[in-house]
Design an enzyme around this catalytic site. Structure first.
Site, mmCIF file in Angstrom:
data_model
loop_
_atom_site.group_PDB
_atom_site.id
_atom_site.type_symbol
_atom_site.label_atom_id
_atom_site.label_comp_id
_atom_site.label_asym_id
_atom_site.label_seq_id
_atom_site.Cartn_x
_atom_site.Cartn_y
_atom_site.Cartn_z
ATOM 1 N N LYS A 149 0.481 -1.134 0.077
ATOM 2 C CA LYS A 149 -0.260 -0.061 0.216
ATOM 3 C C LYS A 149 0.899 1.171 -0.241
ATOM 4 O O LYS A 149 0.533 2.474 -1.437
ATOM 5 C CB LYS A 149 -1.374 -0.156 1.395
ATOM 6 C CG LYS A 149 -1.880 0.992 1.082
ATOM 7 C CD LYS A 149 -2.576 1.398 2.437
ATOM 8 C CE LYS A 149 -3.447 2.161 2.655
ATOM 9 N NZ LYS A 149 -4.420 2.273 3.861
ATOM 10 N N GLU B 241 10.712 -4.813 4.449
ATOM 11 C CA GLU B 241 10.643 -5.946 4.241
ATOM 12 C C GLU B 241 10.387 -5.872 2.605
ATOM 13 O O GLU B 241 11.231 -6.694 1.762
ATOM 14 C CB GLU B 241 9.926 -6.876 4.594
ATOM 15 C CG GLU B 241 10.350 -6.930 5.928
ATOM 16 C CD GLU B 241 9.117 -5.928 7.535
ATOM 17 O OE1 GLU B 241 9.203 -4.983 6.750
ATOM 18 O OE2 GLU B 241 9.452 -6.596 8.754
ATOM 19 N N GLY C 149 -4.708 -1.879 5.117
ATOM 20 C CA GLY C 149 -4.448 -3.058 4.583
ATOM 21 C C GLY C 149 -4.831 -4.367 5.112
ATOM 22 O O GLY C 149 -4.447 -4.806 4.143
ATOM 23 N N ARG C 150 -5.176 -4.548 6.049
ATOM 24 C CA ARG C 150 -6.010 -5.676 6.636
ATOM 25 C C ARG C 150 -7.296 -6.366 6.114
ATOM 26 O O ARG C 150 -8.167 -7.018 6.069
ATOM 27 C CB ARG C 150 -5.609 -6.019 7.953
ATOM 28 C CG ARG C 150 -6.059 -4.811 8.706
ATOM 29 C CD ARG C 150 -5.933 -4.972 10.234
ATOM 30 N NE ARG C 150 -6.679 -4.011 10.944
ATOM 31 C CZ ARG C 150 -5.733 -2.353 11.741
ATOM 32 N NH1 ARG C 150 -4.709 -2.530 10.634
ATOM 33 N NH2 ARG C 150 -6.266 -1.245 12.106
ATOM 34 N N GLU D 143 -4.905 -6.477 14.727
ATOM 35 C CA GLU D 143 -3.885 -5.446 14.123
ATOM 36 C C GLU D 143 -5.610 -4.150 14.399
ATOM 37 O O GLU D 143 -5.055 -3.255 14.634
ATOM 38 C CB GLU D 143 -3.267 -5.578 12.311
ATOM 39 C CG GLU D 143 -2.260 -4.637 12.793
ATOM 40 C CD GLU D 143 -1.915 -4.821 11.149
ATOM 41 O OE1 GLU D 143 -2.433 -4.577 10.718
ATOM 42 O OE2 GLU D 143 -0.688 -4.172 11.073
ATOM 43 N N HIS E 209 -5.296 -33.408 17.585
ATOM 44 C CA HIS E 209 -4.547 -33.674 18.363
ATOM 45 C C HIS E 209 -3.303 -33.188 18.546
ATOM 46 O O HIS E 209 -1.975 -33.260 18.945
ATOM 47 C CB HIS E 209 -4.000 -34.789 17.430
ATOM 48 C CG HIS E 209 -4.492 -35.659 16.644
ATOM 49 N ND1 HIS E 209 -4.494 -37.310 17.005
ATOM 50 C CD2 HIS E 209 -6.096 -35.768 15.918
ATOM 51 C CE1 HIS E 209 -6.277 -37.573 16.907
ATOM 52 N NE2 HIS E 209 -7.218 -36.896 15.557
ATOM 53 N N LYS F 93 9.445 -0.930 14.290
ATOM 54 C CA LYS F 93 10.627 -0.779 12.703
ATOM 55 C C LYS F 93 11.588 0.049 13.174
ATOM 56 O O LYS F 93 12.833 -0.128 12.687
ATOM 57 C CB LYS F 93 9.322 -0.397 12.052
ATOM 58 C CG LYS F 93 7.914 -0.765 11.201
ATOM 59 C CD LYS F 93 6.923 0.215 10.431
ATOM 60 C CE LYS F 93 5.764 -0.837 9.831
ATOM 61 N NZ LYS F 93 4.884 -0.091 9.489
HETATM 62 O O1 F6P Z 1 3.257 -2.540 9.999
HETATM 63 C C1 F6P Z 1 2.044 -3.473 9.663
HETATM 64 C C2 F6P Z 1 1.010 -2.595 8.278
HETATM 65 O O2 F6P Z 1 0.720 -1.180 7.978
HETATM 66 C C3 F6P Z 1 0.518 -3.869 8.019
HETATM 67 O O3 F6P Z 1 -1.253 -2.805 8.846
HETATM 68 C C4 F6P Z 1 0.192 -3.803 6.385
HETATM 69 O O4 F6P Z 1 -0.946 -4.711 6.581
HETATM 70 C C5 F6P Z 1 1.190 -3.726 6.521
HETATM 71 O O5 F6P Z 1 2.203 -3.091 7.351
HETATM 72 C C6 F6P Z 1 1.991 -3.855 4.741
HETATM 73 O O6 F6P Z 1 2.035 -2.495 4.428
HETATM 74 P P1 F6P Z 1 2.538 -2.161 3.071
HETATM 75 O O7 F6P Z 1 1.352 -2.365 2.228
HETATM 76 O O8 F6P Z 1 1.945 -0.239 2.677
HETATM 77 O O9 F6P Z 1 3.802 -2.952 2.302
#
Ligand code: F6P
Length: 551
Positions: free
Chosen positions: A212, A218, A272-273, A358, A389, A517
C-alpha cells in the site's frame, strides 16, 4: 461526523451495567441445562445470511443475554457508525481517513461519491484493468521477454499485502489455473526469497510487488532482491514484462523502476488488512480468473448487505461480535481459537490474526482515554482435525476458558465422501464435547462398567472428567466457493468492526507496529557498521555483540 449516541466510557453505560448484573446470574449456568430446558434452542440461537449459517446456541447465554447485548450495541451507536462507514465518513479518526473496503465489492453503478470523487467508478475502472491483465496472463497472450507464457507468479508483500491473497489462493485452489504456480514471499528472512527463487525461471515468472505504502522495509528489500536476481538473467528492458506493482504510491513505484502502466492502484481508504478486495487481490484474480474473483467480491457484498440491513437480533456479524464480547468481558476469555474443518482454509486463522488483533489490539479509546475493560482477545488456530491431536487437550481440560469458532463446508470439493463424513463428525463431536463435557459421575459409571476396581476408578476419575460448558460457534456453508469465502471474510471483518465500536477504539489504525520498525532500522545500521551501546540496554547490546561476532 455522525457521533454514536454514547461517548460514555463502556462501563458507565446503562446497558453494560445491566449486563454486569445479568452476568452474576449467568455464572452458574450450565449449557446442558439450557439445552434441556429449551428444545428450540438451536432454532432460536442460529442465523442465516449471505450463504452462511451460524449456530451460536452452544454459548453460555440465553434470550435475555441477547436482548441486553443488542441494547448495548444500540447504546454504543453501532448502527450509526456502521452507516457512517458505508457512507464514507472519516471514521478512522487518527489518520483522518474514510474506511471503504465495502465499496471495493459494491456492484458497478452503486452510488458512492466521497469528497467529490465517484468511488464506484474508480473501483470499477481498476477492476476492468485487472480483468484485461489477468485474462492476458491466464490465456498465455502476455509473454515473458523471451516469448514464453508466464508459469509462475511471485507476490512480494507483507501483512495485508500478503496474508489475504495467500489465504484466498490456497482456499480456492480447486478453481486455480493449471499452468500458474503461485508463490508468496513476505518475510525479510532471505530464506523466504531463496525458497521462491529456487523454484522459478526468470523467463516465465511474473513478480507482483504489493505494498500500500511502497515503503515497507521487508517488501522493499525483497523487491530489490527479486529485481537484482531478475536482472542477473535478463536485460533492463525486460522488466516491464515481469514486474507489476500494486500500491497507492505512484511516485515510489516510478522510483523503483516499474512502469506506471504496470501499476494497479488503490486508495488510502483501504486498510491493509481489508485490502484483499482491491488490486491487492491480483494474485487471486490471476489464479482463479476474473469471473471467480467477481464471485468472491459478490459474496462479500451479500454479507455487506446483510450487515447493513438486518436488525441486530438477526444480523450475523453483530451476533458473532456480541457473543464474542460477552465471552471476553464476562467469561474472561483471553483468546479465541479458530478451527476451520477444511484443509483449504489452512491460513484462515493467520489471516484473522491480523484482521482482528491489528484492528482491536488497542488500549486507548478513539478519544485517547484508557479503555476500562479488556479488548481484543488473542486469535489463533489450525485446521481441524489436526488441532485435536495437538492443543485441544488444553481447550477441553485446561484452566482457561477458550471459545472456539468451528467452520465447515457441508460438501467437499473432492470425491472421497468417507473422509468428509469423518471430518464433519469430528467437527460436530468436538462442539458437543465442549458443551456437554463428561461429569465425574458419568466417568465413574464408565470405569465401573469396564470392571475396574473401586480404588482404580477413584484414582482415574478426576483425570477423565471434562468440565464442559465451554462455548463455541459453528459456521456452516454448503461448499467453500469464491462466494462463500467472500462472505466468510466479510463476516469476520464486520464482527471486528462491531466489537471495535463497542470498545470505542479506532479499529483502522495500527500505531503499535511502529516502534519496532524504528528500532530495527537503528539496529540494522549497527549490525552493518559501528555498535552504539549508549542507545541500548545490556541485553540488546549483548545480542548485537553476539551477532556481530558471528558475521
Ligand atoms: O506494519 C503493519 C502494516 O502497515 C500492515 O497494516 C500492513 O498490512 C502491512 O504493514 C503492509 O503494509 P504495506 O502494504 O504498506 O506494505
Amino acid at each position: 461526523m455522525r457521533q454514536p449516541s454514547s461517548t460514555l466510557s463502556l462501563t458507565s453505560t446503562a446497558s453494560f451495567q445491566a449486563l454486569e448484573t445479568h452476568a452474576i446470574d449467568a455464572e452458574d449456568w450450565q449449557m446442558r441445562d439450557l439445552f434441556a430446558a429449551d428444545p428450540q434452542r438451536f432454532e432460536r440461537l442460529s442465523v442465516e445470511g449471505a450463504g452462511l449459517f451460524l449456530d451460536y446456541s452452544k454459548n453460555r447465554l440465553n434470550g435475555r443475554t441477547l436482548e441486553l447485548l443488542a441494547a448495548l450495541a444500540r447504546e454504543r451507536g453501532v448502527e450509526q457508525r456502521r452507516d457512517a462507514m458505508f457512507e464514507g465518513e472519516r471514521i478512522n479518526n487518527t489518520e483522518n481517513r474514510a474506511v471503504l473496503h465495502t465499496a471495493l465489492r459494491a456492484p458497478r453503478g452503486a452510488q458512492l461519491v466521497v469528497d467529490g470523487q465517484d468511488v464506484n467508478a474508480d473501483v470499477h475502472a481498476v477492476l476492468d484493468r485487472i480483468r484485461t491483465f489477468t485474462d492476458a496472463v491466464r490465456s498465455g497472450e502476455w509473454l515473458g521477454h523471451t516469448g514464453k507464457p508466464i508459469t509462475d507468479i511471485v507476490n512480494i508483500g507483507i501483512g495485508g499485502s500478503d496474508l489475504g491473497p495467500k489465504m484466498v489462493v490456497l482456499a480456492l485452489r480447486h478453481y486455480a489455473h493449471p499452468r500458474l504456480r503461485m508463490h508468496f514471499v513476505s518475510n525479510v528472512d532471505g530464506h523466504d526469497m531463496d525458497a521462491a527463487l529456487g523454484q522459478v525461471n526468470p523467463e516465465t515468472t511474473l513478480f507482483i510487488v504489493a505494498s500500500k505504502t511502497f515503503t515497507t522495509a521487508e517488501t522493499m528489500m525483497n523487491a530489490q532482491t527479486a529485481r537484482a536476481w531478475f536482472l542477473g538473467h535478463a536485460p533492463e528492458e525486460a522488466l516491464a514484462k515481469h514486474f507489476v506493482a500494486v500500491s497507492t504510491n505512484t511516485e515510489a513505484i516510478k522510483t523503483f523502476g516499474i512502469d506506471p502502466a504496470n501499476m494497479f492502484p488503490f486508495w488510502d481508504w483501504v486498510g491493509g488488512r481489508y485490502s484483499v478486495w482491491s488490486a491487492i487481490g491480483l494474485p487471486v484474480a490471476l489464479a482463479v480468473g476474473f469471473g471467480y474473483f467477481s464471485d468472491f467480491l459478490a459474496g462479500a457484498h451479500a454479507m455487506d448487505e446483510h450487515f447493513r440491513t438486518a436488525p441486530i437480533e438477526q444480523n450475523m456479524p453483530m451476533i458473532l461480535a456480541l457473543v464474542g464480547f460477552w465471552n471476553r468481558e464476562f467469561l474472561d476469555a483471553h483468546s479465541v481459537t479458530i478451527a476451520p474443518y477444511h484443509q483449504d482454509l489452512n491460513r484462515f486463522p493467520a489471516y484473522l490474526q491480523q484482521l482482528d488483533m491489528e484492528s482491536n489490539g488497542k488500549s486507548v479509546t478513539r478519544d485517547g482515554d484508557p479503555v476500562d475493560t479488556p479488548t481484543c482477545p488473542a486469535i489463533w488456530g489450525e485446521p481441524g482435525t489436526n488441532g485435536q491431536h495437538a492443543y485441544f487437550q488444553l481447550l477441553h481440560q485446561g484452566t482457561d476458558l477458550t471459545p472456539i469458532d468451528f467452520i465447515a463446508a457441508l460438501r467437499p470439493a473432492h470425491e472421497m465422501e468417507h473422509h468428509h463424513t469423518a471430518l464433519l463428525a469430528n467437527c460436530f463431536a468436538q462442539s458437543e464435547a465442549f458443551m456437554k463435557g463428561k461429569t465425574i459421575i458419568e466417568v465413574r459409571a464408565d470405569l465401573q462398567a469396564q470392571g475396574l476396581p473401586p480404588e482404580e476408578v477413584e484414582r482415574l476419575a478426576p483425570h477423565k472428567t471434562f468440565p464442559g460448558n465451554r462455548p463455541s460457534n459453528t459456521i456452516l456453508m454448503e461448499r467453500l466457493t469464491p462466494s462463500t469465502l467472500g462472505a466468510l471474510i466479510a463476516l469476520y471483518e464486520h464482527k471486528t468492526f462491531v466489537q471495535g465500536v463497542i470498545w470505542n477504539v479506532n479499529s483502522f489504525d495500527q500505531w503499535g507496529v511502529e516502534l519496532g520498525k524504528v528500532l530495527a532500522k537503528k539496529i540494522e545500521a549497527e549490525l552493518a557498521g559501528e555498535p552504539q551501546p549508549n542507545l541500548h540496554d545490556s541485553s540488546t547490546n549483548g545480542l548485537i555483540a553476539r551477532a556481530k561476532a558471528a558475521f
